[in-house]
Design a protein around this motif. Sequence first.
Motif, PDB file in Angstrom:
ATOM      1  N   LYS A 337      13.380  -8.879  -8.517  1.00 39.92           N
ATOM      2  CA  LYS A 337      13.886  -7.571  -8.927  1.00 39.92           C
ATOM      3  C   LYS A 337      12.915  -6.441  -8.599  1.00 39.92           C
ATOM      4  O   LYS A 337      13.261  -5.269  -8.754  1.00 39.92           O
ATOM      5  CB  LYS A 337      14.155  -7.561 -10.441  1.00 39.92           C
ATOM      6  CG  LYS A 337      15.221  -8.540 -10.895  1.00 39.92           C
ATOM      7  CD  LYS A 337      15.422  -8.427 -12.395  1.00 39.92           C
ATOM      8  CE  LYS A 337      16.484  -9.379 -12.901  1.00 39.92           C
ATOM      9  NZ  LYS A 337      16.680  -9.246 -14.367  1.00 39.92           N
ATOM     10  N   ILE A 338      11.708  -6.793  -8.165  1.00 37.36           N
ATOM     11  CA  ILE A 338      10.677  -5.773  -7.947  1.00 37.36           C
ATOM     12  C   ILE A 338      10.349  -5.675  -6.454  1.00 37.36           C
ATOM     13  O   ILE A 338      10.087  -6.692  -5.802  1.00 37.36           O
ATOM     14  CB  ILE A 338       9.401  -6.111  -8.736  1.00 37.36           C
ATOM     15  CG1 ILE A 338       9.720  -6.267 -10.221  1.00 37.36           C
ATOM     16  CG2 ILE A 338       8.346  -5.028  -8.545  1.00 37.36           C
ATOM     17  CD1 ILE A 338       8.537  -6.716 -11.065  1.00 37.36           C
ATOM     18  N   THR A 339      10.388  -4.472  -5.926  1.00 39.45           N
ATOM     19  CA  THR A 339      10.037  -4.240  -4.517  1.00 39.45           C
ATOM     20  C   THR A 339       8.864  -3.268  -4.444  1.00 39.45           C
ATOM     21  O   THR A 339       8.656  -2.448  -5.347  1.00 39.45           O
ATOM     22  CB  THR A 339      11.237  -3.665  -3.742  1.00 39.45           C
ATOM     23  OG1 THR A 339      11.632  -2.418  -4.335  1.00 39.45           O
ATOM     24  CG2 THR A 339      12.402  -4.634  -3.738  1.00 39.45           C
ATOM     25  N   ALA A 340       8.108  -3.352  -3.344  1.00 40.42           N
ATOM     26  CA  ALA A 340       6.960  -2.463  -3.144  1.00 40.42           C
ATOM     27  C   ALA A 340       6.975  -1.953  -1.708  1.00 40.42           C
ATOM     28  O   ALA A 340       7.276  -2.699  -0.773  1.00 40.42           O
ATOM     29  CB  ALA A 340       5.661  -3.188  -3.444  1.00 40.42           C
ATOM     30  N   ALA A 341       6.648  -0.677  -1.548  1.00 42.58           N
ATOM     31  CA  ALA A 341       6.628  -0.089  -0.195  1.00 42.58           C
ATOM     32  C   ALA A 341       5.611   1.050  -0.176  1.00 42.58           C
ATOM     33  O   ALA A 341       5.286   1.643  -1.206  1.00 42.58           O
ATOM     34  CB  ALA A 341       8.008   0.433   0.185  1.00 42.58           C
ATOM     35  N   GLY A 342       5.088   1.334   1.008  1.00 43.00           N
ATOM     36  CA  GLY A 342       4.175   2.455   1.186  1.00 43.00           C
ATOM     37  C   GLY A 342       4.785   3.501   2.113  1.00 43.00           C
ATOM     38  O   GLY A 342       5.315   3.163   3.166  1.00 43.00           O
ATOM     39  N   LYS A 343       4.735   4.767   1.713  1.00 41.93           N
ATOM     40  CA  LYS A 343       5.298   5.841   2.534  1.00 41.93           C
ATOM     41  C   LYS A 343       4.225   6.739   3.128  1.00 41.93           C
ATOM     42  O   LYS A 343       4.526   7.750   3.771  1.00 41.93           O
ATOM     43  CB  LYS A 343       6.252   6.677   1.672  1.00 41.93           C
ATOM     44  CG  LYS A 343       7.466   5.886   1.155  1.00 41.93           C
ATOM     45  CD  LYS A 343       8.383   5.407   2.272  1.00 41.93           C
ATOM     46  CE  LYS A 343       9.579   4.638   1.773  1.00 41.93           C
ATOM     47  NZ  LYS A 343      10.551   5.456   1.063  1.00 41.93           N
ATOM     48  N   GLY A 344       2.938   6.363   2.883  1.00 42.72           N
ATOM     49  CA  GLY A 344       1.850   7.139   3.484  1.00 42.72           C
ATOM     50  C   GLY A 344       1.895   8.598   3.090  1.00 42.72           C
ATOM     51  O   GLY A 344       2.101   8.944   1.934  1.00 42.72           O
ATOM     52  N   GLN A 345       1.728   9.467   4.113  1.00 47.77           N
ATOM     53  CA  GLN A 345       1.629  10.911   3.869  1.00 47.77           C
ATOM     54  C   GLN A 345       2.923  11.666   4.157  1.00 47.77           C
ATOM     55  O   GLN A 345       2.951  12.890   4.139  1.00 47.77           O
ATOM     56  CB  GLN A 345       0.525  11.488   4.768  1.00 47.77           C
ATOM     57  CG  GLN A 345       0.803  11.323   6.250  1.00 47.77           C
ATOM     58  CD  GLN A 345      -0.403  11.650   7.109  1.00 47.77           C
ATOM     59  OE1 GLN A 345      -1.534  11.235   6.801  1.00 47.77           O
ATOM     60  NE2 GLN A 345      -0.178  12.415   8.172  1.00 47.77           N
ATOM     61  N   TYR A 346       4.033  10.909   4.345  1.00 46.73           N
ATOM     62  CA  TYR A 346       5.232  11.546   4.889  1.00 46.73           C
ATOM     63  C   TYR A 346       6.198  12.107   3.845  1.00 46.73           C
ATOM     64  O   TYR A 346       7.188  12.748   4.204  1.00 46.73           O
ATOM     65  CB  TYR A 346       5.965  10.555   5.787  1.00 46.73           C
ATOM     66  CG  TYR A 346       5.103  10.052   6.907  1.00 46.73           C
ATOM     67  CD1 TYR A 346       4.734  10.912   7.949  1.00 46.73           C
ATOM     68  CD2 TYR A 346       4.612   8.753   6.926  1.00 46.73           C
ATOM     69  CE1 TYR A 346       3.923  10.467   8.981  1.00 46.73           C
ATOM     70  CE2 TYR A 346       3.799   8.307   7.958  1.00 46.73           C
ATOM     71  CZ  TYR A 346       3.456   9.170   8.975  1.00 46.73           C
ATOM     72  OH  TYR A 346       2.637   8.728   9.992  1.00 46.73           O
ATOM     73  N   PHE A 347       5.949  11.883   2.565  1.00 46.90           N
ATOM     74  CA  PHE A 347       6.863  12.388   1.535  1.00 46.90           C
ATOM     75  C   PHE A 347       6.087  13.147   0.457  1.00 46.90           C
ATOM     76  O   PHE A 347       6.017  12.725  -0.693  1.00 46.90           O
ATOM     77  CB  PHE A 347       7.651  11.225   0.903  1.00 46.90           C
ATOM     78  CG  PHE A 347       8.620  10.585   1.862  1.00 46.90           C
ATOM     79  CD1 PHE A 347       9.937  11.019   1.926  1.00 46.90           C
ATOM     80  CD2 PHE A 347       8.204   9.555   2.707  1.00 46.90           C
ATOM     81  CE1 PHE A 347      10.823  10.432   2.808  1.00 46.90           C
ATOM     82  CE2 PHE A 347       9.090   8.964   3.586  1.00 46.90           C
ATOM     83  CZ  PHE A 347      10.410   9.398   3.653  1.00 46.90           C
TER      84      PHE A 347
END
Length: 375
Positions: A337-347
Amino acid sequence: MNPSKYRRSLIIIFFFLFCCSTVEAQNLFANPGFEAINNCIEFKADCSPEAWFNIPAGNFLVNGRIAPRPVIGNMVLIVPVGSVLANFNHPRYVYTGLCCQLVAGEKYDLSFYLNTAKNNFKQLAFYFTEKEPMLATVKNLSATPSVIITKENVDGDYKDWKHVKCEYLATGNEKFFTITTAGLAEVEYSMGDAMNKSGDVLYFIDEIKLQAQGNAPVCAQYEANITKMFDYNYRHTNNVPVFKEEPVIAPVVKFTTDTIVIPDLLFDIGKYDLKPGLKNILDSLVTKLTIKKFLTIGITGHTDNSGNENKNQVLSENRAITIKNYLTEKIPGAAEKITAAGKGQYFPVAENATATGRQKNRRVEIVITYLNINK
């Protein structure tokens, strides 16, 4: 002790034990002797037995010289079986609700007294149904009756009455019981068969019983169902059900979300290890999630635009993954049920031109989705 008195005592004791150990199964018909009479609201007068209903609506009078003396009490059930007038010689129906729904696979004994006012007994059809009969739908009864009563079902005589008995194997869907001639061969009657000025041909029933042969328990709704039938006073109102179906209200499904923002102050610069302060926040979140069931958790890491673009991307991913691993360890079975992601400097959420703006952009967002069902 006198031997003859001893034998008499044993006989008395045996008779007492036998009678006390024989417990008759509960009758699943309300008002089986038809003694309780309904006072119809629309007529402001007594009109028919409580818990028994006619389709089409009507009240059948009988010539006094024809009406039989009841087996017990003062009342009987009048069942119209035909008419001497060809245009009116079509099936009519008398029905009642069962005090309890029948149990699938259980055998039931159905018995009653029958009087045909000295006319030859032909046949009667009984239908057990799940839906309550109504004027608009009663003709949709199956072409095959649940039970067909013939002379073969007569097992005894009582004065002018015939005692009738048969067995019925329940399917488990039975909630209503209807007496009619529908599904049987049509019978032609002569004018001499008329039992009132309307030309009706009638049968009379008394002391009807429906009882389980086995140990089928009496349902919790037994008394409530009797009360519901007795409380229905519009005895001659067609298409108004006694047992109104409760409307099925579809549950309202709503998705709600909570968002928690973890500032970069809770991480060391350029690091993704969890500091004690951050662990305290996550522990509080775990406590909440064990009480309130969640659907998903989405964890997203963000940075400002300072430094190397690729390093910012990796740092944002690692911070999100670290928090995911911590929650997964604390909440068993929640990994999917848990997800992880990196968006860096773009948001970014603020301008990167100022120190304050860059600090706001360096963050980890935890979005928790809940499924709320309101019934």
